[in-house]
Design an enzyme around this catalytic site. Structure first.
Site, short mmCIF file in Angstrom:
data_model
loop_
_atom_site.label_atom_id
_atom_site.label_comp_id
_atom_site.label_asym_id
_atom_site.label_seq_id
_atom_site.Cartn_x
_atom_site.Cartn_y
_atom_site.Cartn_z
N GLU A 1 0.85 -1.20 0.00
CA GLU A 1 0.00 0.00 0.00
C GLU A 1 0.88 1.25 0.00
O GLU A 1 2.05 1.19 0.37
CB GLU A 1 -0.89 0.02 1.26
CG GLU A 1 -1.90 -1.11 1.36
CD GLU A 1 -2.99 -1.02 0.32
OE1 GLU A 1 -3.19 0.08 -0.24
OE2 GLU A 1 -3.63 -2.05 0.06
N ASN B 1 -13.46 0.97 -3.35
CA ASN B 1 -13.59 1.68 -2.08
C ASN B 1 -13.58 3.18 -2.29
O ASN B 1 -12.63 3.75 -2.80
CB ASN B 1 -12.46 1.28 -1.14
CG ASN B 1 -12.76 1.64 0.30
OD1 ASN B 1 -13.47 2.61 0.57
ND2 ASN B 1 -12.24 0.85 1.22
C1 NAG Z 1 -12.71 1.16 2.58
O1 NAG Z 1 -11.59 1.71 3.25
C2 NAG Z 1 -11.84 2.06 4.60
C3 NAG Z 1 -10.63 2.79 5.14
O2 NAG Z 1 -9.44 2.07 4.93
C4 NAG Z 1 -12.21 0.81 5.37
O3 NAG Z 1 -12.50 1.15 6.72
C5 NAG Z 1 -13.44 0.16 4.74
O4 NAG Z 1 -13.72 -1.05 5.38
C6 NAG Z 1 -13.20 -0.09 3.24
N1 NAG Z 1 -14.43 -0.56 2.64
C7 NAG Z 1 -14.48 -1.56 1.78
C8 NAG Z 1 -15.82 -1.86 1.19
O5 NAG Z 1 -13.48 -2.23 1.48
#
Ligand code: NAG
Ligand code: NAG
Ligand code: NAG
Ligand code: NAG
Length: 355
Positions: A125, A182
């Site tokens: 990452e 995301n």
């Molecule tokens: C998206 O990223 C956030 C922050 O890192 C995390 O809390 C969340 O679970 C993620 N959502 C998905 C659908 O992966």
């Protein structure tokens, strides 16, 4: 005083001997050599005794990989890849996925580390999405990341095509596509989301993926991208070398990637300059949209973005969730199977975060 060299010989002899005893014990003590039911990947096979051992301390997200897949997908078989922690003292290297390391390092090994053993810090990452940990100075020997200056670099790049194959642009029935998993602003995606919203005012953008109403199965990934004229390869955060599989996908599928990430020069270190469109080449989303629409109307201009395919080829990356970690683990295996150099990572946090 004994020389370091003879010291090493003694240690290695001892280790080879204990390794042999261990293998002997496991092979002839009635332990099954390979047992699918067993959660540990099984003892080291006799034929693999001369190969270095890579111990995976945490399976990323608990997903265990089949070591045979390294040979199947990447033609890598020069280490013994195992999750069996009882091999700690004889492992040549241990790989730790950053996300699994506890804040106080409590779940790292506690036993003394053998001198020959290399600890690999594995994280792909960007700094924006990395939790900082204390106590990392001088802890690891190797870094495994997407960065070119990592000890082990894991990324998708195009390679020289030895045989020229005639490339046929796949049939397109969509303009611009975007797969986004995301949209949480916590991942640093606010700029990217605003840009796309702006873009949709001027050109049609089809959205897919977890963050949209149209999630895609791994099998639909390449065909969906192939059906679009352009694909938005927008990174969640902007960092040097942080150019992910989002660009590789369209290059493999036969679609023109529109990239947002580090500056164009950085992309040109990994991909031919005429294989992608960079958002920075345009003053705003409107100017980009106008250019894309111009390409849609002018097929000769559009085809210029496929010229590179005569000389280079893109290699598909694996799209199944359970295979996501295969490439990094296999490349770590390849590295320890071929590299014997001493190394220490002194300032990991400084390297990763700048200061
Ligand atoms: C998206 O990223 C956030 C922050 O890192 C995390 O809390 C969340 O679970 C993620 N959502 C998905 C659908 O992966
Ligand atoms: C590894 O060796 C140390 C002594 O250096 C010993 O205390 C420990 O139990 C050993 N660990 C394993 C898993 O064999
Ligand atoms: C979006 O477009 C508006 C004008 O239509 C502009 O003011 C704004 O800066 C743009 N935002 C981005 C992220 O380009
Ligand atoms: C690995 O790093 C440790 C800690 O800095 C160091 O003591 C050890 O000698 C290094 N080993 C190798 C093989 O590079």
């Amino acid at each position: 005083m004994m020389s370091t060299y003879s010291h090493k010989i003694i240690i290695l002899t001892f280790l080879a001997f204990s390794g042999l005893c261990l293998a002997y014990f496991m092979l002839f003590s009635g332990h099954p050599v390979s047992d699918v039911e067993d959660q540990s990947p099984g003892p080291v096979a006799m034929k693999d005794l001369d190969k270095p051992i890579l111990l995976v301390w945490f399976w990323p997200f608990g997903i265990q990989i089949d070591p045979a897949d390294c040979e199947t997908y990447f033609n890598i078989n020069n280490c013994v890849l195992t999750g069996d922690r009882s091999l700690y003292n004889v492992s040549d290297a241990i790989i730790f996925s950053h996300k699994s390391i506890q804040w106080n390092l409590a779940n790292m090994p506690h036993a003394p580390r053998p001198d020959f053993q290399k600890w690999i810090w594995y994280h792909v990452e960007s700094p924006r999405n990395t939790v900082r940990r204390a106590g990392f100075g001088g802890l690891f020997n190797l870094t495994l990341t997407y960065r070119r200056d990592a000890d082990i670099t894991v990324r998708n790049e195009v390679s020289i095509a030895r045989t020229a194959e005639e490339f046929v642009v796949p049939r397109k029935d969509k303009m611009v596509c975007w797969i986004v998993s995301n949209m949480s602003h916590r991942t640093g995606t606010a700029t990217r989301t605003a840009y796309v919203q702006n873009l949709t005012k001027y050109i049609n953008v089809e959205m897919y993926g977890g963050a949209s109403k149209r999630p895609l199965s791994p099998d639909e990934y390449y065909p969906t991208i192939a059906s679009c004229k352009f694909y938005l390869a927008f990174e969640n955060s902007l960092y040097q070398d942080y150019i992910t599989e989002k660009v590789n996908g369209p290059l493999v599928a036969g679609t023109v990637p529109v990239v947002m990430g580090p500056p164009r020069e950085n992309y040109e270190q990994f991909f031919p300059a005429d294989s992608f469109i960079h958002v920075d080449d345009f003053s705003d989303p409107k100017a980009l949209a106008e250019y894309l629409l111009q390409l849609v109307l002018n097929d000769d201009m559009y085809k210029q973005y496929f010229r590179w395919r005569k000389y280079f080829k893109a290699t598909p990356h694996l799209t199944k969730r359970e295979q996501e970690f295969l490439q990094p683990l296999c490349e770590a295996c390849e590295h320890i199977g071929t590299d014997n150099s001493f190394s220490v990572v002194n300032n990991l946090n400084e390297w990763q975060f700048g200061l």
